[in-house]
Design a protein around this motif. Structure first.
Motif, mmCIF file in Angstrom:
data_model
loop_
_atom_site.group_PDB
_atom_site.id
_atom_site.type_symbol
_atom_site.label_atom_id
_atom_site.label_comp_id
_atom_site.label_asym_id
_atom_site.label_seq_id
_atom_site.Cartn_x
_atom_site.Cartn_y
_atom_site.Cartn_z
ATOM 1 N N SER A 95 0.846 -1.197 0.000
ATOM 2 C CA SER A 95 0.000 0.000 0.000
ATOM 3 C C SER A 95 0.877 1.241 0.000
ATOM 4 C CB SER A 95 -0.922 0.035 1.229
ATOM 5 O OG SER A 95 -1.743 -1.122 1.300
ATOM 6 N N VAL A 96 0.333 2.330 -0.514
ATOM 7 C CA VAL A 96 0.979 3.632 -0.383
ATOM 8 C C VAL A 96 0.516 4.292 0.909
ATOM 9 C CG1 VAL A 96 1.211 5.940 -1.387
ATOM 10 C CG2 VAL A 96 1.257 3.919 -2.867
ATOM 11 N N ALA A 97 -0.771 4.150 1.231
ATOM 12 C CA ALA A 97 -1.336 4.691 2.470
ATOM 13 C C ALA A 97 -2.503 3.812 2.875
ATOM 14 C CB ALA A 97 -1.785 6.136 2.287
ATOM 15 N N VAL A 98 -2.756 3.727 4.183
ATOM 16 C CA VAL A 98 -3.861 2.895 4.678
ATOM 17 C C VAL A 98 -4.401 3.498 5.972
ATOM 18 C CG1 VAL A 98 -2.336 1.342 5.957
ATOM 19 C CG2 VAL A 98 -4.573 0.525 5.218
ATOM 20 N N ASP A 99 -5.706 3.385 6.149
ATOM 21 C CA ASP A 99 -6.367 3.843 7.375
ATOM 22 C C ASP A 99 -6.630 2.629 8.254
ATOM 23 O OD1 ASP A 99 -8.101 4.720 9.359
ATOM 24 O OD2 ASP A 99 -9.116 6.159 8.052
ATOM 25 N N PRO A 100 -5.954 2.492 9.402
ATOM 26 C CA PRO A 100 -6.145 1.310 10.248
ATOM 27 C C PRO A 100 -7.482 1.282 10.973
ATOM 28 C CG PRO A 100 -4.677 2.857 11.313
ATOM 29 C CD PRO A 100 -4.942 3.414 9.948
ATOM 30 N N ASP A 101 -8.216 2.391 10.951
ATOM 31 C CA ASP A 101 -9.539 2.418 11.577
ATOM 32 C C ASP A 101 -10.607 1.827 10.666
ATOM 33 O OD1 ASP A 101 -9.162 3.276 14.119
ATOM 34 O OD2 ASP A 101 -9.444 5.396 13.682
ATOM 35 N N THR A 102 -10.512 2.110 9.361
ATOM 36 C CA THR A 102 -11.556 1.687 8.427
ATOM 37 C C THR A 102 -11.107 0.584 7.478
ATOM 38 O OG1 THR A 102 -10.932 3.326 6.741
ATOM 39 C CG2 THR A 102 -12.476 4.032 8.453
ATOM 40 N N GLY A 103 -9.788 0.408 7.330
ATOM 41 C CA GLY A 103 -9.286 -0.561 6.365
ATOM 42 C C GLY A 103 -9.177 -0.003 4.958
ATOM 43 N N ALA A 104 -9.540 1.267 4.773
ATOM 44 C CA ALA A 104 -9.439 1.885 3.447
ATOM 45 C C ALA A 104 -7.976 2.008 3.056
ATOM 46 C CB ALA A 104 -10.112 3.257 3.449
ATOM 47 N N ARG A 105 -7.698 1.774 1.779
ATOM 48 C CA ARG A 105 -6.312 1.702 1.301
ATOM 49 C C ARG A 105 -6.164 2.477 0.010
ATOM 50 N NH1 ARG A 105 -4.799 -1.336 -2.874
ATOM 51 N NH2 ARG A 105 -2.576 -1.822 -3.134
ATOM 52 N N VAL A 106 -4.976 3.071 -0.185
ATOM 53 C CA VAL A 106 -4.620 3.718 -1.446
ATOM 54 C C VAL A 106 -3.372 3.042 -1.982
ATOM 55 C CG1 VAL A 106 -3.822 5.840 -2.546
ATOM 56 C CG2 VAL A 106 -5.666 5.933 -0.862
ATOM 57 N N GLY A 107 -3.425 2.597 -3.228
ATOM 58 C CA GLY A 107 -2.276 1.959 -3.857
ATOM 59 C C GLY A 107 -1.567 2.918 -4.790
ATOM 60 N N VAL A 108 -0.783 2.368 -5.712
ATOM 61 C CA VAL A 108 -0.016 3.189 -6.641
ATOM 62 C C VAL A 108 -0.920 3.882 -7.647
ATOM 63 C CG1 VAL A 108 1.784 3.145 -8.406
ATOM 64 C CG2 VAL A 108 2.007 1.725 -6.393
ATOM 65 N N GLY A 109 -2.025 3.250 -8.002
ATOM 66 C CA GLY A 109 -2.920 3.816 -9.006
ATOM 67 C C GLY A 109 -2.993 2.994 -10.267
ATOM 68 N N HIS A 110 -2.250 1.889 -10.319
ATOM 69 C CA HIS A 110 -2.283 1.025 -11.492
ATOM 70 C C HIS A 110 -3.415 0.003 -11.432
ATOM 71 C CE1 HIS A 110 2.339 1.839 -11.779
ATOM 72 N NE2 HIS A 110 1.613 2.879 -12.146
ATOM 73 N N GLY A 111 -3.969 -0.213 -10.246
ATOM 74 C CA GLY A 111 -5.073 -1.157 -10.100
ATOM 75 C C GLY A 111 -4.654 -2.614 -10.140
ATOM 76 N N ASP A 123 -12.238 -0.824 -5.326
ATOM 77 C CA ASP A 123 -11.202 -0.516 -4.341
ATOM 78 C C ASP A 123 -11.153 -1.613 -3.285
ATOM 79 O OD1 ASP A 123 -10.085 1.889 -5.307
ATOM 80 O OD2 ASP A 123 -11.846 2.998 -4.632
ATOM 81 N N LEU A 124 -9.953 -2.076 -2.970
ATOM 82 C CA LEU A 124 -9.777 -3.226 -2.080
ATOM 83 C C LEU A 124 -9.387 -2.765 -0.679
ATOM 84 C CD1 LEU A 124 -9.557 -6.297 -1.670
ATOM 85 C CD2 LEU A 124 -7.182 -6.147 -2.483
ATOM 86 N N PRO A 125 -10.241 -3.009 0.331
ATOM 87 C CA PRO A 125 -9.874 -2.692 1.717
ATOM 88 C C PRO A 125 -9.033 -3.819 2.310
ATOM 89 C CG PRO A 125 -12.089 -3.577 1.661
ATOM 90 C CD PRO A 125 -11.619 -3.530 0.224
ATOM 91 N N VAL A 126 -8.431 -3.555 3.464
ATOM 92 C CA VAL A 126 -7.617 -4.578 4.127
ATOM 93 C C VAL A 126 -8.207 -4.913 5.483
ATOM 94 C CG1 VAL A 126 -5.522 -3.875 2.914
ATOM 95 C CG2 VAL A 126 -6.057 -2.837 5.117
ATOM 96 N N ASP A 127 -7.962 -6.155 5.910
ATOM 97 C CA ASP A 127 -8.459 -6.615 7.206
ATOM 98 C C ASP A 127 -7.447 -6.378 8.319
ATOM 99 O OD1 ASP A 127 -11.009 -8.014 6.302
ATOM 100 O OD2 ASP A 127 -9.522 -9.043 5.064
ATOM 101 N N ILE A 128 -6.156 -6.482 7.971
ATOM 102 C CA ILE A 128 -5.104 -6.367 8.978
ATOM 103 C C ILE A 128 -3.980 -5.503 8.419
ATOM 104 C CG2 ILE A 128 -3.414 -7.617 10.381
ATOM 105 C CD1 ILE A 128 -5.249 -10.029 10.309
ATOM 106 N N VAL A 129 -3.457 -4.603 9.263
ATOM 107 C CA VAL A 129 -2.321 -3.753 8.899
ATOM 108 C C VAL A 129 -1.158 -4.102 9.821
ATOM 109 C CG1 VAL A 129 -1.467 -1.410 8.623
ATOM 110 C CG2 VAL A 129 -3.888 -1.903 8.204
#
Length: 382
Positions: free
Chosen positions: A166-182, A225-231
């Protein structure tokens, strides 16, 4: 280790969570997902500025490698779900190198999607008969999957847990930002399409503590957009208990033709669906013409007298590092042997303003919008 809200607030107050200088809200008519570029640039700049970036550098336009990536990988090893897994999917990015190694070292089957999904679907590396040094070599190579067995769409295999970058991730919601290539999203969507994984399959990401943010707007996330379960960070493990639904498959109507043409496995799957159902899934509409190979004929910038030592990748990374969005970069030689480049930009951007914003510090002598091609008039012999 369970995530505690108090710890998250404490980390944020101590500067571990990078929510300072958040980008302004995107205009209502902005292209969906464009708001992510503000977060990406802020994070790439921060990692370079704080001195936590590792090779390959600059980290712009990549899943950033960071100091402590090995410690974050060790946190993955502490997860009961990982210890029980036998088939582990790990992305091919540099910061997940140690995760790939410990997967083989603990005699688990390693599955790796090829970079950009440009060379097939998946590859599998079995630890059986691999020496310690061969495991190191396989995990250290960004394209280490070439040492394994290539899997096609018809291959039947299983995945117990996924580890992504990931480039950035929110550990409260699991929302994630990647490079942008998908790439991570497409790999996950293909696995869901083949019913290899489901909603309950855990998605883990390893990042630096500085990559934790709290300003990813959940309401602006798109279905793919793919969220994460664990950071996992070098210091902590966060269980996000995300409420964001994971992609259920491939959203063909949201897939742009230029992205589709770059990924062979998508073309193969679409052809197969067309043969089985009599109709190919429709792709997202676009006003641009797209040639095979993914070169879009959208608004473009011409760069003349470019330093001949600059590669397409370096030029693209520099532009991304400046916060400039790029669809494709082509470096070529003119008839007079001068290095030049053509940059195709998203259709919602102004070519004139884009050209004015370019500053490549000695790489470029002149940048200007590419004029439309004039129709050539045939000479009529008298």
């Amino acid at each position: 280790m369970q995530r505690l809200p108090q710890r998250w607030r404490a980390l944020r107050s101590r500067g571990f969570c990078s929510n300072a200088h958040a980008p302004a809200a995107a205009p209502a008519d902005e292209k969906p997902g464009a708001w992510k570029w503000g977060i990406r640039k802020r994070m790439w700049d921060l990692i370079e500025k704080k001195g936590i970036a590792l090779m390959p550098r600059p980290v712009h336009n990549t899943i950033p490698n960071f100091r402590g990536a090995g410690k974050a990988a060790d946190k993955v090893l502490l997860l009961p779900e990982y210890r029980e897994a036998q088939f582990v999917s790990v992305c091919p990015d540099a910061p997940q190198r140690q995760v790939r190694f410990i997967t083989l070292r603990h005699m688990k089957v390693l599955l790796v999607p090829p970079p950009g999904l440009k060379k097939g679907f998946y590859a599998v590396v079995s630890p059986t008969y691999l020496s310690f040094y061969k495991m190191r070599e396989t995990s250290a190579r960004i394209e280490g999957e070439l040492l394994g067995k290539e899997l096609g769409l018809e291959s039947d295999f299983r995945v117990d847990i996924l580890v992504i970058g990931s480039v950035a991730v929110d550990p409260d919601t699991g929302a994630r930002v990647g490079v942008g290539h998908g790439t991570e999203e497409l790999a996950y969507a293909l696995l869901r399409h083949k019913k290899i994984i489901d909603e309950s399959t855990l998605v883990v990401t390893t990042v630096h503590d500085k990559q934790l943010v709290n300003d990813i707007p959940v309401d602006k996330l798109l279905p793919y957009d793919l969220p994460v379960d664990i950071v996992c960070t070098p210091n902590y493990i966060y269980h996000t208990n995300t409420k964001i639904p994971k992609p259920t498959g491939i959203y063909w109507d949201l897939l742009l033709p230029d992205k589709y043409l770059r990924v062979n496995v998508l073309r193969e799957l679409r052809e197969k669906i067309g043969q089985e159902t009599g109709e190919k899934p429709k792709l997202a509409p676009t006003g641009r013409q797209v040639r095979p190979g993914g070169k879009a004929d959208g608004p473009s910038i011409s760069i003349t007298e470019l330093n001949p030592s600059i590669t397409e990748k370096e030029l693209g990374q520099h532009l991304q590092g400046m916060g400039l969005r790029v669809d494709s970069v082509t470096v070529y030689q003119t008839a007079s042997k001068k290095a030049s480049a053509r940059i195709v930009i998203p259709e919602d951007l102004s070519a004139e303003k884009y050209a004015a914003a370019i500053d490549i510090h000695g790489w470029v002598m002149q940048a200007k919008p590419t004029p439309p091609k004039a129709k050539r008039e045939k000479k009529v012999s008298g």
